[in-house]
Design a protein around this motif. Structure first.
Motif, PDB file in Angstrom:
ATOM      1  N   ARG A  70      -1.923   4.582   0.859  1.00 18.20           N
ATOM      2  CA  ARG A  70      -1.858   4.332  -0.594  1.00 18.20           C
ATOM      3  C   ARG A  70      -0.397   4.148  -0.943  1.00 18.20           C
ATOM      4  O   ARG A  70       0.389   5.076  -0.803  1.00 18.20           O
ATOM      5  N   ASP A  71      -0.061   2.942  -1.354  1.00 17.96           N
ATOM      6  CA  ASP A  71       1.325   2.584  -1.665  1.00 17.96           C
ATOM      7  C   ASP A  71       2.261   2.935  -0.500  1.00 17.96           C
ATOM      8  O   ASP A  71       3.367   3.426  -0.693  1.00 17.96           O
ATOM      9  N   GLY A  72       1.799   2.702   0.723  1.00 18.68           N
ATOM     10  CA  GLY A  72       2.615   2.901   1.920  1.00 18.68           C
ATOM     11  C   GLY A  72       2.583   4.300   2.500  1.00 18.68           C
ATOM     12  O   GLY A  72       3.060   4.519   3.609  1.00 18.68           O
ATOM     13  N   GLU A 106      -1.887  -0.578  -7.664  1.00 19.52           N
ATOM     14  CA  GLU A 106      -1.796   0.280  -6.498  1.00 19.52           C
ATOM     15  C   GLU A 106      -2.124  -0.523  -5.238  1.00 19.52           C
ATOM     16  O   GLU A 106      -3.027  -1.352  -5.237  1.00 19.52           O
ATOM     17  N   ARG A 107      -1.409  -0.281  -4.149  1.00 19.40           N
ATOM     18  CA  ARG A 107      -1.654  -0.970  -2.884  1.00 19.40           C
ATOM     19  C   ARG A 107      -2.378  -0.016  -1.955  1.00 19.40           C
ATOM     20  O   ARG A 107      -1.854   1.037  -1.592  1.00 19.40           O
ATOM     21  N   ASP A 124      -4.861  -5.141   3.649  1.00 15.21           N
ATOM     22  CA  ASP A 124      -4.787  -4.689   2.258  1.00 15.21           C
ATOM     23  C   ASP A 124      -6.129  -4.855   1.571  1.00 15.21           C
ATOM     24  O   ASP A 124      -6.834  -5.828   1.809  1.00 15.21           O
ATOM     25  N   THR A 127      -7.270  -6.125  -4.733  1.00 12.44           N
ATOM     26  CA  THR A 127      -7.370  -5.516  -6.058  1.00 12.44           C
ATOM     27  C   THR A 127      -7.563  -6.550  -7.157  1.00 12.44           C
ATOM     28  O   THR A 127      -7.460  -6.226  -8.331  1.00 12.44           O
TER      29      THR A 127
END
Length: 186
Positions: A70-72, A106-107, A124, A127
């Motif tokens: 989550r976000d890296g 959010e990634r 990924d 989204t």
């Protein structure tokens, strides 16, 4: 080429069919071919079956690692995975799930580490459906306020029209002009 199911040489083109007919007519060649089928092909098939299909011990897979980001940053909470499942064709599958409430911007990524990969494979999560959801909601809110404004304006105009309704000049205590030249034009 020898077809062990029919016990003779077969050909697929004109040239191959002439060669197959020639070899099939030679008794020594057919005997050698049958010996090769018995000593090599069937032996290898039995060995293959014993070492793979009849194997009772499940294989141990240590070379696959699936993780969620989550976000890296790696996520450990709310992650569940299945055991490694054999597909029966020398391939395996593993299912991993991350339970989350997605946030806009959010990634979220799934990372796979495997001995056959030079670097980790990261996929990924798309989204764009969240962006479409927010776009639809924004358009809906704007349309609601436009409709509300139009309805409020219409109601105000109706109220104003009723309150200050046009009445003939005679009914307001004024006399109406007797001749068209007496009308004032602004």
């Amino acid at each position: 080429m020898t077809d062990s199911r029919v016990g003779k040489y077969v050909g697929f083109g004109e040239y191959d069919m002439r060669n197959a007919a020639h070899y099939n007519s030679q008794a020594w060649k057919m005997a050698e071919s049958k010996r090769q089928v018995e000593t090599l092909c069937r032996y290898d098939a039995r060995l293959f079956r014993r070492s793979t299909l009849d194997r009772l011990v499940p294989p141990v897979v240590k070379e696959v690692r699936v993780s969620w980001l989550r976000d890296g940053a790696e996520v450990d909470a709310d992650v569940s995975s299945t055991d490694t499942l054999a597909d029966g064709d020398w391939s395996f599958q593993l299912h991993s799930y991350l339970e989350l409430t997605p946030r806009r911007g959010e990634r979220v990524s799934c990372r796979v580490d495997h001995s056959s990969l030079r670097t980790s494979l990261e996929v990924d999560w798309d989204t764009s459906s969240l962006d479409a959801k927010y776009l639809k909601m924004t358009v809906g809110i704007i349309c609601f306020f436009l409709g509300f404004t139009a309805a409020a304006g219409g109601a105000a105009y109706y109220w104003w029209k009723q309150r200050f309704a046009f009445r003939p000049l005679g009914s307001q205590g004024h006399t109406s002009p007797r001749h068209p030249s007496e009308l004032l034009i602004f």
